[in-house]
Scaffold this active site. Structure first.
Site, PDB file in Angstrom:
ATOM      1  N   ASP A 331      60.531  48.921  15.805  1.00 50.17           N
ATOM      2  CA  ASP A 331      59.601  48.271  16.720  1.00 50.17           C
ATOM      3  C   ASP A 331      59.320  49.183  17.914  1.00 50.17           C
ATOM      4  OD1 ASP A 331      58.338  46.022  18.311  1.00 50.17           O
ATOM      5  OD2 ASP A 331      59.105  44.890  16.609  1.00 50.17           O
ATOM      6  N   HIS A 386      57.759  44.180  23.118  1.00 50.69           N
ATOM      7  CA  HIS A 386      57.747  43.450  21.854  1.00 50.69           C
ATOM      8  C   HIS A 386      59.073  43.586  21.112  1.00 50.69           C
ATOM      9  CE1 HIS A 386      56.727  43.114  17.517  1.00 50.69           C
ATOM     10  NE2 HIS A 386      55.888  42.188  17.927  1.00 50.69           N
ATOM     11  N   SER A 585      55.564  37.908  14.000  1.00 48.33           N
ATOM     12  CA  SER A 585      56.532  38.837  14.577  1.00 48.33           C
ATOM     13  C   SER A 585      57.766  38.104  15.072  1.00 48.33           C
ATOM     14  CB  SER A 585      55.922  39.595  15.764  1.00 48.33           C
ATOM     15  OG  SER A 585      55.176  40.689  15.361  1.00 48.33           O
TER      16      SER A 585
END
Length: 666
Positions: A331, A386, A585
Site C-alpha cells: 500500500d 491509506h 479497500s
C-alpha cells in the site's frame, strides 16, 4: 493515429483519479459542523489525541461523482517486458548437474517443479535462470527498439522483469516535447498518460512522430516488442488507483470554544509507547472501539450489527492472534509516528519500493523505510494515509491499550510494503512488492544494496485497483507467492461495476473481497460479479443507519487536520488520528485479519488456510447474490416484482467469525 494525451490531460481528470488503492477516502473528509451524538463510555479518561476523530455523513449528491468512470493511466514511456525465466529453468538445471528426474520434472511442470528441490538449491536455480533469461530479454528488447528508432534505458528487476524507459536517454527533441507537455512542476504531480489498449500504432510511422508523441512511441514500442515473440509478456507500466476522490478541499470549520475540563477530570497522560497489556481476549478497552460496528457479531440484537464480521466473538473466546502470523500490507506504507502504531510491537520493518522519487515524495528511491511520505495528488488535496488505515484494521493499531481504536488481530506481525505514492502506484513497483513480501526476490536500492525480507508473509493484502485485464507481470508474481503458501487478499473495486474489469480482482489465485455496509447489504459502490469471493465490512459514509450522528464508515488509524472533532463533547479539534473511510479497500483488511486469526488458532497456511476461512467463517447467502437497496444501485434487478431490494453476484457469503468460533468449539 490516436490523439496525444500527456499528464497535463491527466490533471483535468484529477478529481477522478485516485492515488493508489481502492477506497473512497475523499468522500468522507468530514467538512462542516459535526452533529452531536453520544460519546463512548470512558472517553473523558483518555487524552484528546487518543480519541479525536474525523468524519461526517456525506451528502447524497456526491455519490454520482464517486462512481463516475476514470481514465486508465500509465507511466509515460515505461514498458514491462517479461523474460522467459521458465524456459531457462530447464537449461539452468542441466548446467548445474541436477538429476535427470528433476530436470524432467522441471520440463513438464515448469516453475512448479522447483518445489521438489531443497530451498537453497531452488533459490539458486531460480536466481541463475532469472539472470540468464533477463540478459537475453534485455538484448532482444534493445534490438527491437533500435530497429524502431527509439532509445531509452533498459533495466532488470528481480523476478525476471525487464523495464524499458523510453524517456531515459531519449533525443533532445523528445525531451523538449516532454517538458512542454508535462505537468507544471508547481502542481507537484508525477507524469502520466491516458491509455487505451485499443489504440494501434500506424503501419508507417516517422521518427519525427515518435519523438513528438510519447504516447505514440510507447504504443508502437509495445506492439513491436509483442510481435517479436521473444518475451513472456509486454505491457505498459499501469498506474494503480485507490478510488481516492480528488475534490478540492473545502474550507475547514472554525474551532468552537473548547469545553474546559471539569474539576477532577484532568486529562490522563498519553500512554507510554511500547507498554503492552496482558494478552487476554474479551472486549478491548480502546476508547473508540464502541464506534467500530464492523467488529461486532452479525445480527440485530444488543451489541450486534447487521453488517458485523464477528471479530468480538473470536476475542471473547481468547483468540486474539499470534505474532508468528505475518501479513504484508502492500500500500502507501505506514505512519510510524501515529500514536496508536508508533509503539506497537505488531509492526515490523518493511520496505519502500517506489523507484520514481517524484512519485515517492521522500527524496529517494528504493530503501528499507516504509514510512508513508504522502500520496497527495495536486495542491488541493491532502495525504490519505491509506496504508495506515488499512494496516490499522488488520492489526497494526495496538489493541487493548486505552488508545484510539482496536485492530482485527490483537497479535499479528504487519509487514508494510510501500508501493503507492503521489497520485498512485506503478505496476512495476507493485509486482516487486508482491515478490518481496513473499520472500521470492530481494529489493535493490538505488545504491545497489540488496534488501532481503526476513519475514516472509503468510498473507498479502492489496487494497488497490487497475482498470485493465490482469497484467501478466502481476499474475506471475501472484502465482509465485501462492506457490510459497501465501494467501493473497485483494479489493474488488469501488465503481459499482463488474470486478472482472479491474486488476488484481480479475487475476487468478486471489481472494476477492467486495464491500458490505452496516445494514448487512452489498455497499452501493462495491464492484460485484463472479470474481467476488466474499463480502466484508467496507462501510458507507453516506449513511447513518443507527442515527448516532456519525457515518457508517470503517473507523481506523489515519491522521488528518480536516474535519476533526472530539466525540466526548463534539468540539472541533485541530488534529486527529482516526477517520471513517469507506471502500472495498476497507473490506479487504477485515478478511486479512480474519485469516491471521484463523492461522494463529489452527497453524494452517496457504490453500488450507483459505479453505478454512470459507468453510468456517462465512455466512452464506445461498444463491451467490448479495442484496442491495435498489434505490442506491445502478442497473440492478429487483429480487421480486415491485421489491425495493435488488441483488448482485457477490461471492459465497459474508465474513462471520462468530461461525468460526462455533465450528471450532471451546
Amino acid at each position: 493515429m490516436s490523439q496525444r494525451r500527456w499528464s497535463l490531460a491527466a490533471l483535468v481528470f484529477a478529481p477522478l483519479v485516485a492515488l493508489a488503492a481502492c477506497d473512497q477516502i475523499g468522500a468522507m473528509l468530514g467538512q462542516g459542523e459535526q452533529e452531536a451524538g453520544p460519546g463512548p463510555a470512558g472517553l473523558a479518561s483518555v487524552p484528546l489525541d487518543a480519541r479525536a476523530l474525523a468524519g461526517s455523513v456525506q451528502p447524497q449528491d456526491q455519490i454520482a461523482a464517486l462512481l463516475a468512470p476514470e481514465p486508465v493511466l500509465i507511466a509515460p514511456g515505461e514498458i514491462l517486458v517479461g523474460a522467459r525465466v521458465e524456459q531457462e529453468i530447464v537449461e539452468t538445471a542441466q548446467e548445474m548437474g541436477l538429476s535427470a528426474s528433476l530436470v524432467q520434472s522441471l520440463r513438464t511442470e515448469g516453475m512448479g517443479g522447483l518445489d521438489k528441490l531443497p530451498r537453497a538449491v531452488m533459490d539458486q536455480v531460480r536466481a541463475r535462470a532469472e539472470a540468464e533469461a533477463s540478459e537475453t530479454a534485455t538484448g532482444a528488447a534493445r534490438d527491437v527498439l533500435g530497429r524502431l528508432g527509439v532509445g531509452g534505458r533498459i533495466e532488470v528487476r528481480p523476478g525476471g522483469v525487464v523495464t524499458v524507459n523510453l524517456l531515459e536517454g531519449a533525443s533532445p527533441t523528445a525531451l523538449a516535447f516532454a517538458q512542454q507537455a508535462g505537468v507544471d512542476a508547481a502542481d507537484d504531480t508525477p507524469d502520466a498518460i491516458q491509455w487505451n489498449d485499443a489504440d494501434r500504432c500506424p503501419r508507417i510511422v516517422t521518427q519525427g512522430q515518435l519523438e513528438g508523441d510519447i504516447a505514440l512511441a510507447t504504443r508502437c514500442a509495445i506492439q513491436r516488442l509483442q510481435s517479436s515473440r521473444q518475451f513472456e509478456y509486454v505491457e505498459p507500466n499501469y498506474i494503480a488507483d485507490t478510488g481516492f476522490s480528488r475534490r478540492p478541499r473545502q474550507s475547514e470549520p472554525q474551532p468552537e470554544p473548547q469545553t474546559p475540563p471539569q474539576s477532577g477530570e484532568e486529562p490522563a497522560p498519553t500512554p507510554i509507547p511500547g507498554e503492552q497489556p496482558a494478552r487476554v481476549g474479551g472486549t478491548p478497552n480502546d476508547p473508540l472501539y464502541a464506534l467500530q460496528w464492523h467488529y461486532r457479531p452479525r445480527g440485530a440484537g444488543e451489541g450486534m450489527s447487521p453488517g458485523g464480521a464477528g471479530f468480538v466473538s473470536y476475542w471473547e473466546a481468547d483468540r486474539i492472534g499470534s505474532r508468528d502470523v505475518r501479513v504484508a500490507v502492500i500500500d502507501t506504507g505506514i505512519d510510524l509516528n501515529h500514536p496508536d502504531i508508533g509503539g506497537s510491537v505488531n509492526v515490523t520493518s518493511g520496505v519502500d519500493l517506489i523507484t520514481n522519487p517524484e512519485r515517492g515524495g521522500d527524496g529517494d528511491g528504493v530503501d528499507g523505510d516504509a514510512q508513508d511520505s504522502g500520496d497527495r495528488c495536486g495542491a488541493a488535496t491532502e495525504n490519505s494515509y491509506h496504508g495506515t488505515h488499512v494496516a490499522g484494521t488488520v492489526g497494526a493499531a495496538a489493541t487493548n491499550d486505552r488508545v484510539g481504536v482496536a485492530g482485527g488481530a490483537w497479535d499479528v506481525t504487519i509487514v508494510p510494503v510501500r508501493v503507492l505514492g503521489r497520485c498512485g502506484g506503478e505496476l512495476a513497483d507493485i509486482v516487486s512488492g508482491i515478490r518481496w513480501a513473499a520472500g521470492i526476490a530481494p529489493a535493490v536500492s538505488a545504491g545497489g544494496q540488496q534488501i532481503v525480507n526476513p519475514t516472509q508473509a503468510d498473507i498479502i493484502n492489496m487494497s488497490l485497483t487497475i482498470q485493465a485485464p490482469c497484467p501478466a507481470s502481476m499474475q506471475a508474481a501472484i502465482d509465485a507467492a501462492v506457490a510459497r503458501n501465501v494467501v493473497v487478499v485483494v479489493a474488488a473495486g469501488n465503481k459499482a461495476n463488474q470486478a472482472a474489469l479491474y486488476a488484481p480482482a480479475n487475476c487468478n489465485n486471489v481472494v476477492v473481497v467486495a464491500a458490505e455496509d452496516a445494514r448487512g447489504e452489498l455497499a452501493f459502490y462495491s464492484n460485484f460479479g463472479p470474481q467476488v469471493d466474499i463480502l466484508a465490512p467496507g462501510g458507507d459514509v453516506f449513511a447513518d443507519t443507527d442515527n448516532d450522528g456519525r457515518p457508517d464508515g470503517v473507523l481506523s488509524t489515519r491522521a488528518t487536520e480536516t474535519g476533526c472533532y472530539d466525540p466526548l463533547n463534539q468540539n472541533t479539534a485541530s488534529r486527529c488520528y482516526y477517520s471513517y473511510l469507506q471502500g472495498t479497500s476497507m473490506a479487504a483488511p477485515h478478511v486479512s485479519a480474519a485469516l491471521a486469526l484463523i492461522a494463529a488458532e489452527t497453524g494452517l497456511r496457504g490453500g488450507a488456510l483459505e479453505n478454512a476461512l470459507f468453510t468456517r467463517a462465512v455466512a452464506p447467502h445461498g444463491s451467490g447474490f448479495g442484496e442491495i437497496d435498489c434505490a442506491r444501485s445502478r442497473n440492478a434487478t429487483p429480487i421480486a416484482a415491485g421489491s425495493t431490494t435488488c441483488a448482485r453476484p457477490s461471492g459465497r457469503g459474508a465474513l462471520d467469525l462468530t461461525r468460526a468460533v462455533a465450528a471450532s468449539g471451546p
